[in-house]
Scaffold this motif. Structure first.
Motif, PDB file in Angstrom:
ATOM      1  N   THR A  62     -11.033  -3.323  -5.550  1.00 48.66           N
ATOM      2  CA  THR A  62     -10.797  -1.945  -5.109  1.00 48.66           C
ATOM      3  C   THR A  62     -10.511  -1.984  -3.619  1.00 48.66           C
ATOM      4  OG1 THR A  62     -12.325  -1.111  -6.771  1.00 48.66           O
ATOM      5  CG2 THR A  62     -11.769   0.387  -4.975  1.00 48.66           C
ATOM      6  N   ILE A  63      -9.357  -1.452  -3.250  1.00 50.87           N
ATOM      7  CA  ILE A  63      -8.957  -1.535  -1.831  1.00 50.87           C
ATOM      8  C   ILE A  63      -8.957  -0.155  -1.183  1.00 50.87           C
ATOM      9  CG2 ILE A  63      -7.031  -2.133  -0.293  1.00 50.87           C
ATOM     10  CD1 ILE A  63      -6.517  -4.540  -2.096  1.00 50.87           C
ATOM     11  N   VAL A  75      -1.777  -2.647 -10.289  1.00 50.75           N
ATOM     12  CA  VAL A  75      -1.338  -3.592  -9.255  1.00 50.75           C
ATOM     13  C   VAL A  75      -1.868  -4.981  -9.614  1.00 50.75           C
ATOM     14  CG1 VAL A  75      -1.447  -4.150  -6.780  1.00 50.75           C
ATOM     15  CG2 VAL A  75      -1.540  -1.751  -7.541  1.00 50.75           C
ATOM     16  N   VAL A  76      -0.989  -5.976  -9.663  1.00 53.51           N
ATOM     17  CA  VAL A  76      -1.427  -7.376  -9.743  1.00 53.51           C
ATOM     18  C   VAL A  76      -0.640  -8.101  -8.659  1.00 53.51           C
ATOM     19  CG1 VAL A  76      -1.677  -9.455 -11.149  1.00 53.51           C
ATOM     20  CG2 VAL A  76      -1.812  -7.199 -12.240  1.00 53.51           C
ATOM     21  N   ALA A  77      -1.325  -8.435  -7.585  1.00 53.51           N
ATOM     22  CA  ALA A  77      -0.604  -8.949  -6.407  1.00 53.51           C
ATOM     23  C   ALA A  77      -1.334 -10.154  -5.823  1.00 53.51           C
ATOM     24  CB  ALA A  77      -0.450  -7.836  -5.372  1.00 53.51           C
ATOM     25  N   PRO A  78      -0.611 -10.967  -5.068  1.00 55.26           N
ATOM     26  CA  PRO A  78      -1.204 -12.201  -4.527  1.00 55.26           C
ATOM     27  C   PRO A  78      -2.353 -11.919  -3.549  1.00 55.26           C
ATOM     28  CG  PRO A  78       1.207 -12.252  -4.334  1.00 55.26           C
ATOM     29  CD  PRO A  78       0.824 -10.855  -4.693  1.00 55.26           C
ATOM     30  N   ASP A  79      -3.332 -12.811  -3.553  1.00 54.62           N
ATOM     31  CA  ASP A  79      -4.493 -12.649  -2.674  1.00 54.62           C
ATOM     32  C   ASP A  79      -4.195 -13.107  -1.248  1.00 54.62           C
ATOM     33  OD1 ASP A  79      -4.490 -15.399  -3.005  1.00 54.62           O
ATOM     34  OD2 ASP A  79      -6.382 -15.487  -4.091  1.00 54.62           O
ATOM     35  N   ARG A 106       0.851  -1.205   0.000  1.00 59.79           N
ATOM     36  CA  ARG A 106       0.000   0.000   0.000  1.00 59.79           C
ATOM     37  C   ARG A 106       0.886   1.254   0.000  1.00 59.79           C
ATOM     38  NH1 ARG A 106      -3.634  -2.448  -2.274  1.00 59.79           N
ATOM     39  NH2 ARG A 106      -4.583  -0.383  -2.371  1.00 59.79           N
ATOM     40  N   ALA A 107       1.976   1.227   0.750  1.00 62.25           N
ATOM     41  CA  ALA A 107       2.907   2.361   0.765  1.00 62.25           C
ATOM     42  C   ALA A 107       3.563   2.523  -0.604  1.00 62.25           C
ATOM     43  CB  ALA A 107       3.975   2.149   1.849  1.00 62.25           C
ATOM     44  N   LEU A 108       3.939   1.406  -1.216  1.00 66.43           N
ATOM     45  CA  LEU A 108       4.614   1.450  -2.528  1.00 66.43           C
ATOM     46  C   LEU A 108       3.655   1.990  -3.599  1.00 66.43           C
ATOM     47  CD1 LEU A 108       7.206   0.815  -4.075  1.00 66.43           C
ATOM     48  CD2 LEU A 108       6.428  -1.551  -4.321  1.00 66.43           C
ATOM     49  N   ILE A 109       2.405   1.569  -3.561  1.00 66.97           N
ATOM     50  CA  ILE A 109       1.398   2.050  -4.535  1.00 66.97           C
ATOM     51  C   ILE A 109       1.262   3.558  -4.415  1.00 66.97           C
ATOM     52  CG2 ILE A 109      -1.079   2.028  -5.101  1.00 66.97           C
ATOM     53  CD1 ILE A 109      -1.067  -0.962  -4.060  1.00 66.97           C
ATOM     54  N   LEU A 157      13.803  -3.647   6.471  1.00 64.75           N
ATOM     55  CA  LEU A 157      14.297  -4.574   7.489  1.00 64.75           C
ATOM     56  C   LEU A 157      13.439  -4.551   8.755  1.00 64.75           C
ATOM     57  CD1 LEU A 157      16.712  -4.499   5.509  1.00 64.75           C
ATOM     58  CD2 LEU A 157      18.200  -4.765   7.473  1.00 64.75           C
ATOM     59  N   ASP A 158      12.140  -4.788   8.573  1.00 66.19           N
ATOM     60  CA  ASP A 158      11.228  -4.874   9.707  1.00 66.19           C
ATOM     61  C   ASP A 158      10.123  -5.856   9.329  1.00 66.19           C
ATOM     62  OD1 ASP A 158       9.441  -4.624  11.761  1.00 66.19           O
ATOM     63  OD2 ASP A 158       9.423  -2.430  11.771  1.00 66.19           O
ATOM     64  N   TYR A 159      10.094  -6.993  10.015  1.00 67.89           N
ATOM     65  CA  TYR A 159       9.136  -8.045   9.673  1.00 67.89           C
ATOM     66  C   TYR A 159       7.709  -7.715  10.111  1.00 67.89           C
ATOM     67  CZ  TYR A 159      12.774 -11.243   8.186  1.00 67.89           C
ATOM     68  OH  TYR A 159      13.785 -11.837   7.495  1.00 67.89           O
ATOM     69  N   LYS A 160       7.561  -6.724  10.992  1.00 64.56           N
ATOM     70  CA  LYS A 160       6.253  -6.495  11.597  1.00 64.56           C
ATOM     71  C   LYS A 160       5.218  -6.025  10.560  1.00 64.56           C
ATOM     72  CE  LYS A 160       7.488  -3.716  15.003  1.00 64.56           C
ATOM     73  NZ  LYS A 160       8.969  -3.636  14.817  1.00 64.56           N
ATOM     74  N   TRP A 161       3.980  -6.436  10.732  1.00 59.15           N
ATOM     75  CA  TRP A 161       2.893  -6.031   9.836  1.00 59.15           C
ATOM     76  C   TRP A 161       2.705  -4.514   9.895  1.00 59.15           C
ATOM     77  CZ3 TRP A 161       0.707  -8.561   5.983  1.00 59.15           C
ATOM     78  CH2 TRP A 161      -0.490  -8.076   5.432  1.00 59.15           C
ATOM     79  N   ASP A 162       2.890  -3.929  11.094  1.00 54.55           N
ATOM     80  CA  ASP A 162       2.704  -2.479  11.245  1.00 54.55           C
ATOM     81  C   ASP A 162       4.042  -1.732  11.169  1.00 54.55           C
ATOM     82  OD1 ASP A 162       3.751  -3.319  13.600  1.00 54.55           O
ATOM     83  OD2 ASP A 162       2.385  -2.176  14.884  1.00 54.55           O
ATOM     84  N   ALA A 163       4.963  -2.278  10.363  1.00 53.65           N
ATOM     85  CA  ALA A 163       6.263  -1.616  10.152  1.00 53.65           C
ATOM     86  C   ALA A 163       6.028  -0.197   9.625  1.00 53.65           C
ATOM     87  CB  ALA A 163       7.083  -2.423   9.157  1.00 53.65           C
ATOM     88  N   ASP A 164       6.988   0.687   9.892  1.00 50.96           N
ATOM     89  CA  ASP A 164       6.860   2.085   9.479  1.00 50.96           C
ATOM     90  C   ASP A 164       7.576   2.289   8.133  1.00 50.96           C
ATOM     91  OD1 ASP A 164       6.815   4.786   9.156  1.00 50.96           O
ATOM     92  OD2 ASP A 164       7.790   5.282  11.049  1.00 50.96           O
ATOM     93  N   PHE A 165       6.786   2.493   7.080  1.00 56.22           N
ATOM     94  CA  PHE A 165       7.359   2.619   5.735  1.00 56.22           C
ATOM     95  C   PHE A 165       7.650   4.075   5.350  1.00 56.22           C
ATOM     96  CE2 PHE A 165       5.365  -1.540   5.702  1.00 56.22           C
ATOM     97  CZ  PHE A 165       6.340  -2.307   5.088  1.00 56.22           C
ATOM     98  N   GLU A 166       7.465   4.993   6.289  1.00 58.98           N
ATOM     99  CA  GLU A 166       7.591   6.409   5.952  1.00 58.98           C
ATOM    100  C   GLU A 166       8.999   6.781   5.459  1.00 58.98           C
ATOM    101  OE1 GLU A 166       5.872   9.103   8.914  1.00 58.98           O
ATOM    102  OE2 GLU A 166       7.011  10.694   7.902  1.00 58.98           O
ATOM    103  N   ALA A 167      10.002   6.314   6.167  1.00 59.46           N
ATOM    104  CA  ALA A 167      11.371   6.660   5.789  1.00 59.46           C
ATOM    105  C   ALA A 167      11.767   6.052   4.446  1.00 59.46           C
ATOM    106  CB  ALA A 167      12.346   6.218   6.874  1.00 59.46           C
ATOM    107  N   SER A 168      11.081   4.981   4.063  1.00 56.78           N
ATOM    108  CA  SER A 168      11.417   4.309   2.796  1.00 56.78           C
ATOM    109  C   SER A 168      11.079   5.171   1.589  1.00 56.78           C
ATOM    110  CB  SER A 168      10.631   2.998   2.667  1.00 56.78           C
ATOM    111  OG  SER A 168      10.900   2.148   3.746  1.00 56.78           O
ATOM    112  N   GLU A 169      10.025   5.992   1.726  1.00 56.50           N
ATOM    113  CA  GLU A 169       9.450   6.670   0.552  1.00 56.50           C
ATOM    114  C   GLU A 169      10.494   7.440  -0.257  1.00 56.50           C
ATOM    115  OE1 GLU A 169       6.049   9.146   1.385  1.00 56.50           O
ATOM    116  OE2 GLU A 169       5.931   9.770  -0.720  1.00 56.50           O
ATOM    117  N   GLU A 170      11.301   8.247   0.439  1.00 54.69           N
ATOM    118  CA  GLU A 170      12.295   9.082  -0.235  1.00 54.69           C
ATOM    119  C   GLU A 170      13.263   8.231  -1.067  1.00 54.69           C
ATOM    120  OE1 GLU A 170      14.582  11.389   2.564  1.00 54.69           O
ATOM    121  OE2 GLU A 170      16.253  11.617   1.140  1.00 54.69           O
TER     122      GLU A 170
END
Lengths: 256, 256
Positions: free
Chosen positions: A61-62, A35-39, A21-24, A134-147
């Motif tokens: 639609t998500i 997006v074509v991704a696994p269910d 969702r962050a990547l999209i 490098l964070d396995y958690k489902w609620d990992a913080d993807f904010e820093a990745s964006e840049e």
């Protein structure tokens, strides 16, 4: 590029994972996104493809983003095959896979469904990048990745990625200002020391959980593991010609 | 070698497949054989490993040969991890995977469970060879393969296979006297042109079968495809450092 680039997004954690969702969201600012991704989660699927059963692929639609989305019953590599050959009416300009919840550095490139998808796109002649945090958690913080995702994607669209190569990007689990930059690396020489956790079912049958510990034998400073440990985003160019060219001469000396 | 070598045998077509039965028979003449193989067909599983569920691994007797056999619920790569870390009490001298029913030449090394197992053994530091016969049929004739499997295995035990490399052997579907010999090759540059066969279920839902046609763009004479088309057994040394080293300098010129 006059027209907006067509960007295919996939992953291995499943279409609802926060990482994709962050990547999209990041890709929507750069191009037209499909997006074509696994269910469902497909971690550890490597480059598996579905040969023994059928596949489904349906629009979904998500969120209220402008992207078009399809959910597919197959592996990450299946999703890419499905997208390029069945869903899209032209070859995408780029395929991005991820952002994976967890590292795909070193030997993990081989087990990774995220990288399986990126490599599949590369085989189909589509420039491709796999991203992992490098964070396995489902609620990992993807904010820093964006840049960093943005910077690498814009460079890839501008410069192109040569045929036969895809990029494996890993992002350390740091806040933005703590990430020191981006390093081009080689895959570190490491592997898993497995530990099978043996248990007994309520019905008296023995079974195992595969677990283990990653061991990096490689202490050089040009590896992805070194870059990540030192606060850098690692970018490893990955090829799918697996030939060990340096061995050909040696094997020719065998008595065959 | 004074003692008989310890040989681990696995495959991706399942423990009862004629291809692995032929391989076990040939290996029994060379060493002490332990089989740890999937309890069902695992074609196309590539390097997938089982992370989301449990594994079983149980002794089984299939024929009256001297080998010890275990059937495992996991992928080919799981079987190798299980064998080396749980079943065997010492590291095997060699791991052989196959004989696969069908080709694993060119890009198919990436989708192949047979080669997934061999590569996993290589990662674990065990010399490894994957064998495939160019005949998909269950009742394929493995007789002509025996001489070549033996020759390659004996050379591997004598010469050793350096760390970081495993061998991908494909055998043409010819009678013994028609096979011209063995050629050391590189992986041909080829890929699948997918065709999704779209159907409708009895309940009105659309689904797909993944199929396609292999296209080899590579017309050079040093490839596995060329060797096989010309009646030779192909041997490709395969590495699992996927780094595209030639790209590192180029990527360092990006504005990252």
């Amino acid at each position: 590029m006059q027209e907006k680039p067509l960007i295919l997004v996939t992953n291995d954690d499943g279409i609802t994972a926060p990482g994709i969702r962050a990547l999209i969201k990041t890709m929507n600012a750069i191009g037209d996104v499909v997006v074509v991704a696994p269910d469902k989660a497909q971690s550890g699927m490597g480059h598996a493809i579905t040969m023994d059963t059928v596949l489904t692929c349906n629009p979904i639609t998500i969120d209220d983003g402008p992207q078009l989305e399809y959910t597919c019953s197959g592996t990450p590599a299946d999703c890419v095959k499905m997208a390029i050959n069945e869903v899209l009416n032209r070859k995408p300009d780029l395929c991005v896979s991820g952002i994976n919840h967890g590292a795909n550095s070193s030997i993990n490139v081989i087990y990774s469904g995220t990288m399986g998808a990126a490599i599949e796109a590369g085989i189909e002649g589509v420039p491709a990048i796999g991203f992992s945090l490098l964070d396995y958690k489902w609620d990992a913080d993807f904010e820093a990745s964006e840049e960093y995702v943005k910077k690498i994607v814009l460079n890839a669209l501008l410069e192109g990625i040569p045929e036969g190569v895809v990029l494996n990007v890993n992002i350390p689990d740091f806040k933005n200002h703590e990430i020191k930059g981006i390093k081009i690396c080689r895959q570190a020489n490491g592997s898993w020391k497995e530990k099978f956790d043996k248990r007994t079912s309520p019905f008296g049958k023995e079974y195992y959980w595969l677990s283990g510990e990653f061991v990096c034998k490689d202490k050089e400073q040009d590896t992805d593991i070194y870059a990540l440990e030192n606060g850098y985003v690692s970018v490893v160019p990955v090829q799918f010609d697996l030939t060990a060219h340096h061995m050909i001469q040696k094997l020719n000396a065998w008595e065959l």
